[in-house]
Design a protein around this motif. Structure first.
Motif, PDB file in Angstrom:
ATOM      1  N   LEU A   1     -63.143 -58.203 102.253  1.00  0.00           N
ATOM      2  CA  LEU A   1     -62.817 -57.085 103.244  1.00  0.00           C
ATOM      3  C   LEU A   1     -61.501 -56.486 102.755  1.00  0.00           C
ATOM      4  N   THR A   2     -60.603 -57.356 102.241  1.00  0.00           N
ATOM      5  CA  THR A   2     -59.150 -56.925 101.720  1.00  0.00           C
ATOM      6  C   THR A   2     -59.445 -55.784 100.747  1.00  0.00           C
ATOM      7  N   GLN A   3     -60.548 -55.874  99.796  1.00  0.00           N
ATOM      8  CA  GLN A   3     -60.728 -54.909  98.816  1.00  0.00           C
ATOM      9  C   GLN A   3     -61.104 -53.673  99.283  1.00  0.00           C
ATOM     10  N   LYS A   4     -61.979 -53.579 100.516  1.00  0.00           N
ATOM     11  CA  LYS A   4     -62.228 -52.373 101.184  1.00  0.00           C
ATOM     12  C   LYS A   4     -61.087 -51.825 101.878  1.00  0.00           C
ATOM     13  N   PHE A   5     -60.167 -52.432 102.323  1.00  0.00           N
ATOM     14  CA  PHE A   5     -59.041 -51.850 102.992  1.00  0.00           C
ATOM     15  C   PHE A   5     -57.971 -51.476 101.892  1.00  0.00           C
ATOM     16  N   LEU A   6     -57.645 -52.319 100.849  1.00  0.00           N
ATOM     17  CA  LEU A   6     -56.669 -52.310 100.111  1.00  0.00           C
ATOM     18  C   LEU A   6     -57.182 -52.721  98.764  1.00  0.00           C
ATOM     19  N   ALA A   7     -57.826 -51.787  97.879  1.00  0.00           N
ATOM     20  CA  ALA A   7     -57.953 -51.992  96.738  1.00  0.00           C
ATOM     21  C   ALA A   7     -57.293 -52.637  95.769  1.00  0.00           C
ATOM     22  N   GLY A   8     -57.583 -53.928  95.029  1.00  0.00           N
ATOM     23  CA  GLY A   8     -56.727 -54.378  94.173  1.00  0.00           C
ATOM     24  C   GLY A   8     -55.785 -55.481  94.935  1.00  0.00           C
ATOM     25  N   GLY A   9     -55.991 -55.525  96.149  1.00  0.00           N
ATOM     26  CA  GLY A   9     -54.953 -56.250  97.001  1.00  0.00           C
ATOM     27  C   GLY A   9     -55.258 -57.702  96.959  1.00  0.00           C
ATOM     28  N   LYS A  10     -54.286 -58.507  97.073  1.00  0.00           N
ATOM     29  CA  LYS A  10     -54.401 -60.147  96.941  1.00  0.00           C
ATOM     30  C   LYS A  10     -54.067 -60.550  98.399  1.00  0.00           C
ATOM     31  N   LEU A  11     -55.159 -61.232  99.093  1.00  0.00           N
ATOM     32  CA  LEU A  11     -54.823 -61.561 100.406  1.00  0.00           C
ATOM     33  C   LEU A  11     -53.873 -62.841 100.461  1.00  0.00           C
ATOM     34  N   GLU A  12     -53.033 -62.689 101.333  1.00  0.00           N
ATOM     35  CA  GLU A  12     -51.989 -63.857 101.455  1.00  0.00           C
ATOM     36  C   GLU A  12     -52.268 -64.544 102.936  1.00  0.00           C
ATOM     37  N   THR A  13     -52.369 -64.029 104.118  1.00  0.00           N
ATOM     38  CA  THR A  13     -52.691 -64.632 105.189  1.00  0.00           C
ATOM     39  C   THR A  13     -53.701 -63.700 105.984  1.00  0.00           C
ATOM     40  N   TYR A  14     -54.343 -64.430 106.940  1.00  0.00           N
ATOM     41  CA  TYR A  14     -55.395 -63.657 107.756  1.00  0.00           C
ATOM     42  C   TYR A  14     -55.530 -64.412 109.051  1.00  0.00           C
ATOM     43  N   SER A  15     -56.076 -63.659 110.075  1.00  0.00           N
ATOM     44  CA  SER A  15     -56.673 -64.259 111.342  1.00  0.00           C
ATOM     45  C   SER A  15     -57.856 -63.404 111.679  1.00  0.00           C
ATOM     46  N   LEU A  16     -58.977 -64.135 112.065  1.00  0.00           N
ATOM     47  CA  LEU A  16     -60.109 -63.692 112.488  1.00  0.00           C
ATOM     48  C   LEU A  16     -60.827 -64.781 113.427  1.00  0.00           C
ATOM     49  N   PRO A  17     -61.392 -64.153 114.420  1.00  0.00           N
ATOM     50  CA  PRO A  17     -62.103 -64.963 115.261  1.00  0.00           C
ATOM     51  C   PRO A  17     -63.454 -65.302 114.628  1.00  0.00           C
ATOM     52  N   ASP A  18     -63.911 -66.658 115.294  1.00  0.00           N
ATOM     53  CA  ASP A  18     -65.206 -67.244 114.618  1.00  0.00           C
ATOM     54  C   ASP A  18     -66.476 -66.426 114.848  1.00  0.00           C
ATOM     55  N   GLY A  19     -66.508 -65.443 115.551  1.00  0.00           N
ATOM     56  CA  GLY A  19     -67.812 -64.766 115.870  1.00  0.00           C
ATOM     57  C   GLY A  19     -68.482 -65.330 116.956  1.00  0.00           C
ATOM     58  N   LEU A  20     -68.204 -66.365 117.427  1.00  0.00           N
ATOM     59  CA  LEU A  20     -68.930 -67.034 118.736  1.00  0.00           C
ATOM     60  C   LEU A  20     -68.709 -66.255 120.216  1.00  0.00           C
ATOM     61  N   ASP A  21     -67.363 -65.900 120.272  1.00  0.00           N
ATOM     62  CA  ASP A  21     -67.206 -65.329 121.432  1.00  0.00           C
ATOM     63  C   ASP A  21     -67.730 -63.729 121.282  1.00  0.00           C
ATOM     64  N   LYS A  22     -68.450 -63.194 122.321  1.00  0.00           N
ATOM     65  CA  LYS A  22     -69.248 -61.978 122.132  1.00  0.00           C
ATOM     66  C   LYS A  22     -68.422 -60.756 123.000  1.00  0.00           C
ATOM     67  N   GLU A  23     -67.553 -61.166 123.583  1.00  0.00           N
ATOM     68  CA  GLU A  23     -66.900 -60.282 124.431  1.00  0.00           C
ATOM     69  C   GLU A  23     -65.838 -59.388 123.778  1.00  0.00           C
ATOM     70  N   GLY A  24     -65.883 -57.975 123.916  1.00  0.00           N
ATOM     71  CA  GLY A  24     -64.836 -57.253 123.584  1.00  0.00           C
ATOM     72  C   GLY A  24     -65.021 -56.802 122.093  1.00  0.00           C
ATOM     73  N   SER A  25     -64.040 -56.418 121.531  1.00  0.00           N
ATOM     74  CA  SER A  25     -64.038 -56.087 119.948  1.00  0.00           C
ATOM     75  C   SER A  25     -63.656 -57.325 119.291  1.00  0.00           C
ATOM     76  N   VAL A  26     -63.835 -57.010 117.752  1.00  0.00           N
ATOM     77  CA  VAL A  26     -63.514 -57.944 116.891  1.00  0.00           C
ATOM     78  C   VAL A  26     -62.132 -57.633 116.085  1.00  0.00           C
ATOM     79  N   LYS A  27     -61.059 -58.446 116.260  1.00  0.00           N
ATOM     80  CA  LYS A  27     -59.708 -58.027 115.848  1.00  0.00           C
ATOM     81  C   LYS A  27     -59.659 -58.933 114.488  1.00  0.00           C
ATOM     82  N   LEU A  28     -59.110 -58.313 113.570  1.00  0.00           N
ATOM     83  CA  LEU A  28     -58.745 -58.738 112.274  1.00  0.00           C
ATOM     84  C   LEU A  28     -57.477 -58.492 111.781  1.00  0.00           C
ATOM     85  N   HIS A  29     -56.608 -59.404 111.548  1.00  0.00           N
ATOM     86  CA  HIS A  29     -55.223 -59.282 111.068  1.00  0.00           C
ATOM     87  C   HIS A  29     -55.020 -59.956 109.411  1.00  0.00           C
ATOM     88  N   LEU A  30     -54.468 -59.080 108.362  1.00  0.00           N
ATOM     89  CA  LEU A  30     -54.385 -59.522 107.295  1.00  0.00           C
ATOM     90  C   LEU A  30     -52.995 -59.035 106.690  1.00  0.00           C
TER      91      LEU A  30
END
Length: 656
Positions: free
Chosen positions: A492-521
């Motif tokens: 996904l990082t390459q879609k947001f930032l071509a050539g980017g090297k991922l350092e840290t991230y947070s992402l839900p496990d996908g089991l909680d169906k409520e609301g939006s899905v929020k990604l931080h990287l």
């Protein structure tokens, strides 16, 4: 698309209430093909007049003969004989040589009467009867092992060969009293030399027929011996030209449908008679409902808990409505086995909701098709999916229990905008399943980019995904182990930032169906900006924004309308912190453009202290239909965006 599915459900005569029965004794699913013989005159004529590959460079094959000969017998049995003959132009057509003929063994049988390949040199290669195979793709599910298929492989395949096979499908009168329905498509995305459909039925049997996209399509009618025979035929049909975002094929091709069913209410009443006896709770179901709703006080909370249990604890068997027959299984069987197809999961959900005091009803629809079903003839070909509708506190809820990643009160994108037939105690009512509102579907991105004097950058991105996109992300996360989540975010990082090297991230496990899905990287990017002399050129776009799209409409003119049913809104906000020793030299122009199906705005401005640039863009996708006469408006929209993709923020280095 090959028309194999239409053969399974094209025309069925129904007279009786039982649906799941034992196949008729003595009826074999296959029969040996005829002994090698001379080609019949119709085939020889078709082969003589067949076009060459260079006459249709965009087609992989030509359909020489597309024939259906259907007889409705006095007792309601339907015997259909179908012939498919293709001339293959190139290797892309070789998939046609793998033939699969699906049917439901509860009330249907299939016999292969003839299957052969005619090579370029005229040699005829018959399919060996020992190579016919009968299989059930769902044989691991005992409730659906009646969904079977006869398959075989055509021998000696080469460019310019002809494959020719004929099969007979017999449908016993075991479903809907005294009724039949049919569908037949004439033109297709490949050229068609001869397409003919012949229907023979008792003279006293009613028939409604409706043709589409050809006002001159009329049958030849003959009557003899208490029977009437209708014959529809079209010859030398040009291929339907493919275009991006074109209408559904049935809005363009020549086709017809027929039925003896009087009204949609007849279908609603028939389906309710099949479904109602299956909506019966048991002690085990009662216990599950009691556990799920303990300490829940509102109908909405109870519905949410029951829906989540049926959607996530009951495996979905992806068998299209109709191919697995029409009568749902009993709710107790689905609850016990913990699996079901769409109509069975709907029945279990309705049963459990009823037990909790919440009235719910089945809904029949054709997923992925937003045409107005109710304007067509009443046939079961109009439906391929079953979901649930409930009204709680004056608010409508559409519940698709097959959608494991759909939160309560959400509904899959393929269902939205479709016209569904709600069946309430035998009464049918058509309603359109609400499409997304723009603010419910799409993506919101906020990012901060810290530039260095060398042109490298460290970026932090917060991305909120909603609606259909959130469902897709959840489905992906559920399908891979947690150990692969970093791999997924790296991509996904390459879609947001071509050539980017991922350092840290947070992402839900996908089991909680409520609301939006929020990604931080957080990612670092070498050579994010380009330095040239005392200037630094900084790209603006981030993520898969509209301004990064290329021109999808490249042809000079348009044959078909542009159709878009997707509704979404995407926003991007980027703060670019300037590197030490640089100031803003030039800001890109602001943009505000639109087309009948899309709009786009972009603004850039300096912060008050001049040390940052604030960039924002907003894209909205609209549902709509653009006639060919307005094609240039859409083309111009994307051309403008493509040019703006080159826009850069220009920074200049401070003089010492």
């Amino acid at each position: 698309m090959r028309k194999w599915f239409r053969y399974c459900l094209a025309i069925v005569v129904l007279s009786g209430s039982a649906l799941i029965i034992t196949p008729a004794v003595g009826q074999s699913p296959t029969a040996p093909p005829a002994k090698p013989a001379e080609l019949d005159e119709e085939l020889k004529s078709a082969m003589r007049s067949a076009p060459k590959a260079e006459q249709h460079p965009d087609s992989d094959y030509v359909r020489l003969l597309d024939l259906g000969k259907v007889t409705v017998q006095p007792d309601g049995t339907v015997v259909g004989e179908y012939r498919e003959t293709y001339k293959l132009f190139n290797e892309r057509a070789r998939h046609l040589a793998e033939v699969s003929l699906p049917y439901n063994s509860s009330y249907q049988t299939v016999k292969v009467l003839k299957a052969r390949t005619i090579k370029k040199n005229g040699q005829i290669l018959e399919v060996n009867p020992s190579e016919f195979r009968v299989s059930s793709p769902f044989n691991e599910y005992l409730m659906y092992d009646d969904a079977v298929a006869v398959g075989f492989s055509m021998p000696g395949i080469e460019d310019s060969c002809v494959i020719d096979y004929t099969f007979q499908m017999t449908s016993l009168p075991l479903l809907m009293p005294g009724h039949y329905w049919m569908y037949w498509g004439f033109s297709d995305r490949s050229p068609v030399m001869v397409s003919r459909y012949t229907l023979t039925l008792p003279a006293n049997k009613p028939l409604q027929v409706k043709s589409y996209n050809d006002t001159t399509l009329e049958p030849k009618l003959t009557q003899q011996g208490g029977k009437k025979t209708y014959t529809w035929e079209r010859k030398s049909l040009a291929p339907i030209e493919f275009e991006p975002a074109m209408p559904p094929i049935d809005e363009i091709r020549v086709w017809m449908e027929g039925t003896s069913i009087g009204s949609w209410q007849d279908i609603a009443n028939w389906f309710w008679k099949l479904a109602e006896p299956q909506i019966v709770s048991t002690r085990d179901i009662d216990s599950t409902v009691k556990q799920l709703t303990a300490n829940l006080t509102t109908p909405e909370a109870k519905t949410r808990a029951i829906y989540d249990w049926v959607a996530n604890k009951t495996r979905y068997v992806g068998l299209e409505f109709g191919l697995s027959a029409y009568k749902p299984h009993k709710a107790t069987d689905i609850h016990k086995n913990l699996y079901g197809d769409c109509k069975d999961k709907a029945i279990l959900l309705i049963t459990m909701l009823n037990k909790a005091g919440i009235k719910a009803h089945p809904v029949l629809l054709k997923a992925g098709d937003q045409r107005t079903v109710s304007k067509g003839l009443p046939t079961l070909n109009a439906f391929n999916h079953c979901i649930v509708w409930a009204e709680i506190g004056g608010k409508e809820y559409w519940l698709d229990a097959t959608a494991e990643t759909c939160a309560f009160s959400d509904i899959p994108d393929g269902d939205r905008g479709c016209e569904g037939l709600i069946v309430r105690e035998g009464k049918g009512e058509f309603k359109v399943i609400p499409p997304y509102r723009p603010e419910e579907n799409g993506m919101r991105i906020k990012s901060t980019i810290n530039l260095t004097p060398e042109g490298t950058a460290v970026a932090e991105v917060d991305c909120e995904m909603m609606g259909a996109l959130a469902q897709q992300i959840r489905a992906t996360l559920r399908s891979i182990p947690p150990t692969r989540h970093k791999e997924f975010v790296t991509a996904l990082t390459q879609k947001f930032l071509a050539g980017g090297k991922l350092e840290t991230y947070s992402l839900p496990d996908g089991l909680d169906k409520e609301g939006s899905v929020k990604l931080h990287l957080k990612a670092s990017i070498n050579d994010y900006a380009e330095k040239t002399g005392s200037l630094m050129l900084v790209p603006l776009t981030i993520g898969n924004s509209t301004s990064q799209q290329t021109q999808p409409f490249t042809s000079e003119a348009r044959l078909h309308p542009i159709v878009q049913n997707y509704i979404a809104r995407h926003s991007v906000e980027v703060t670019i912190n300037l590197p030490k020793g640089f100031t803003v030299g030039e800001l890109p122009n602001n943009i505000n453009i639109s087309s009948p199906i899309q709009s786009y705005q972009r603004t850039t401005r300096k912060s008050d202290d001049g040390r940052s640039v604030l960039f924002a863009e907003m894209e909205e996708e609209k549902s709509g239909r653009v006639p060919p006469s307005d094609y240039k408006q859409v083309q111009s929209f994307f051309t403008t965006l493509s040019r703006q993709n080159k826009a850069r923020l220009i920074l200049k280095e401070d003089k010492p």
